[in-house]
Design a protein around this motif. Structure first.
Motif, short mmCIF file in Angstrom:
data_model
loop_
_atom_site.label_atom_id
_atom_site.label_comp_id
_atom_site.label_asym_id
_atom_site.label_seq_id
_atom_site.Cartn_x
_atom_site.Cartn_y
_atom_site.Cartn_z
N CYS A 94 1.50 5.33 1.97
CA CYS A 94 1.24 6.29 3.04
C CYS A 94 1.39 7.69 2.46
N GLY A 118 0.83 -1.20 0.00
CA GLY A 118 0.00 0.00 0.00
C GLY A 118 0.86 1.25 0.00
N ALA A 150 -6.86 -1.08 -2.38
CA ALA A 150 -8.07 -0.53 -1.77
C ALA A 150 -8.55 0.70 -2.52
N TYR A 194 -3.23 6.23 5.38
CA TYR A 194 -2.75 4.94 4.87
C TYR A 194 -3.81 4.33 3.97
N GLU A 195 -3.36 3.88 2.77
CA GLU A 195 -4.21 3.16 1.83
C GLU A 195 -3.60 1.79 1.56
N HIS A 216 -3.17 -0.71 10.84
CA HIS A 216 -3.49 -1.72 9.83
C HIS A 216 -3.13 -3.09 10.40
N ALA A 269 -8.75 3.55 -1.39
CA ALA A 269 -9.42 4.46 -0.45
C ALA A 269 -8.68 4.38 0.88
N PRO A 270 -8.75 5.43 1.70
CA PRO A 270 -8.06 5.42 2.99
C PRO A 270 -8.59 4.33 3.91
N ALA A 271 -7.66 3.70 4.65
CA ALA A 271 -8.03 2.70 5.65
C ALA A 271 -7.54 3.08 7.03
#
Length: 414
Positions: free
Chosen positions: A281, A279, A309, A304-305, A399, A311-313
């Motif tokens: 940052c 992913g 994804a 963070y993605e 995460h 989209a942001p997680a």
């Protein structure tokens, strides 16, 4: 009157003997707060989250201000490495433990780094030169020759690549060495080392004052210079603090904003830890606004993605202050609530520099759906490996790579 004023970060000093012009200098600098006390004395407080040494002068008056960080210099030096794009200065064979103040430690470390790097020889490179020359060298700039010397053959307007030591890397090193030689607190032994650096860089031109630093790119050729170059950029950029409209105030020294050092360390170390899971940052992410008109911009410290994804997680904000029990720092909760609401997240994370609260605690906020804000505290006064393990724990909370087996304590609701 006081010629050298020594303070400790966030600790007020009372009954300081200052002249009125010296007190005015300190107040105008914005580095400390100054208040009068009885009997013509002064109360000075280093409460602006800045540390370092600086000599302030204006109108014939001067005073040297030294603000010692609460954190041990060797610990601060490790944080600075991450603040400067992850350079691991703590692995250099530089003895900073012998220094209690920031500026002598930085000056000594920089001098020793340069001594090792330049001991293998000064880095040479090619620089494009455009000039009027009595002989043709390189390529003739035909258009410029016609425009400036129509009908004449000499001097010739030429362009050529010159193999020289006068390149961006050496200019930055020379400028930092000269500034640290002038900085208050630099020891005579360190100044001698810095003079040797300047001698090795003989023939390198000085940087014009007030200009942006020249751009250099990391490469295989300048690998040995990259650590001292990052430290040099830190020294040269530390003069960016503002003195308002008082243009007569002169300052020579090195001052660091501790909140910025902490924020940069947290975000870069977290990005490194989260990067192991894939992913991306995004630091200081400016993509989101709180309103539909796009006038209220949000800028979380880290978003963070995870891979794929789109989209942001996770969202993180670093706070250079002490966390406390429930009921305080309500503004931090409001800020994280805005981030989570706009990013569509159920959880957000606040990271504090110290605290009496419970590390890993959480605040469950009212609303539907409810949002949980996790509170993390880093122990900065510990070994680098232990501190990075704490950062890894925060990354795991942002995460998770495996389900949590224990419930986190709930501090309160909002």
């Amino acid at each position: 009157m006081t010629d050298v004023l020594r303070l400790t970060e966030h600790r007020p000093r009372r009954r300081v003997c200052l002249s009125a012009p010296q007190a005015a200098l300190l107040a105008a600098s914005g580095l400390v707060t100054v208040a009068p006390e009885p009997d013509g004395l002064w109360r000075v407080n280093a409460d602006r989250e800045m540390v370092g040494s600086v000599r302030l002068s204006a109108g014939g008056e001067s005073i040297e201000l030294v603000i010692t960080p609460k954190l041990a210099v060797q610990r601060l030096f490790f944080l600075l490495g991450y603040a400067q794009t992850g350079m691991t200065w703590h692995r250099e064979a530089v003895d900073v433990q012998q220094h209690d103040d920031l500026v002598p430690a930085v000056a000594h470390a920089f001098a020793r780094m340069c001594e090792r790097a330049l001991g293998q020889g000064v880095l040479m490179g090619y620089r494009t030169v455009e000039e009027s020359a009595p002989v043709i060298r390189g390529r003739l700039r035909t258009a410029e020759q016609i425009r400036r010397r129509y009908g004449g053959l000499l001097p010739a307007e030429v362009r050529y690549d010159d193999h020289t030591a006068d390149i961006a890397e050496n200019r930055i090193l020379l400028a930092a060495a000269r500034r640290l030689m002038r900085a208050p607190g630099t020891s005579p032994g360190t100044r001698a080392l810095l003079r040797r650096v300047a001698v090795r860089l003989d023939g390198v031109s000085a940087l014009p004052p007030g200009r942006q630093l020249p751009v250099w790119q990391p490469s295989r050729l300048n690998t040995r210079l990259q650590n001292p170059l990052r430290l040099a950029e830190l020294v040269l950029n530390s003069h960016s603090y503002e003195f308002g409209e008082d243009h007569a105030l002169r300052a020579d020294g090195l001052v660091l904003r501790m909140w910025q050092v902490f924020e940069d360390f947290v975000t870069r170390a977290l990005a490194e830890s989260l990067g192991a899971a894939g992913g991306r940052c995004l630091l200081q992410d400016r993509r989101f606004h709180l309103d539909h008109a796009g006038t209220a911009q949000l800028r979380p410290d880290l978003v963070y993605e995870p891979p794929g994804a789109g989209a942001p997680a996770g969202v993180v904000d670093a706070k250079y202050k002490r966390s406390r029990e429930a009921g305080s720092h309500t503004g931090d909760l409001y800020q994280m609530l805005a981030y989570c609401t706009r990013l569509g997240l159920r959880e957000g994370h606040l990271v504090y520099a110290a605290g009496s609260g419970v590390t890993g605690s959480r605040h469950r906020l009212h609303g539907d759906p409810g949002i949980t804000v996790h509170q993390h505290v880093l122990d900065l006064d510990t070994e680098p490996g232990v501190l990075l393990a704490q950062v890894d724990a925060v990354a795991e909370a942002v995460h998770p790579t495996k389900p949590r087996t224990t419930a986190l304590p709930i501090i309160g609701s909002f």
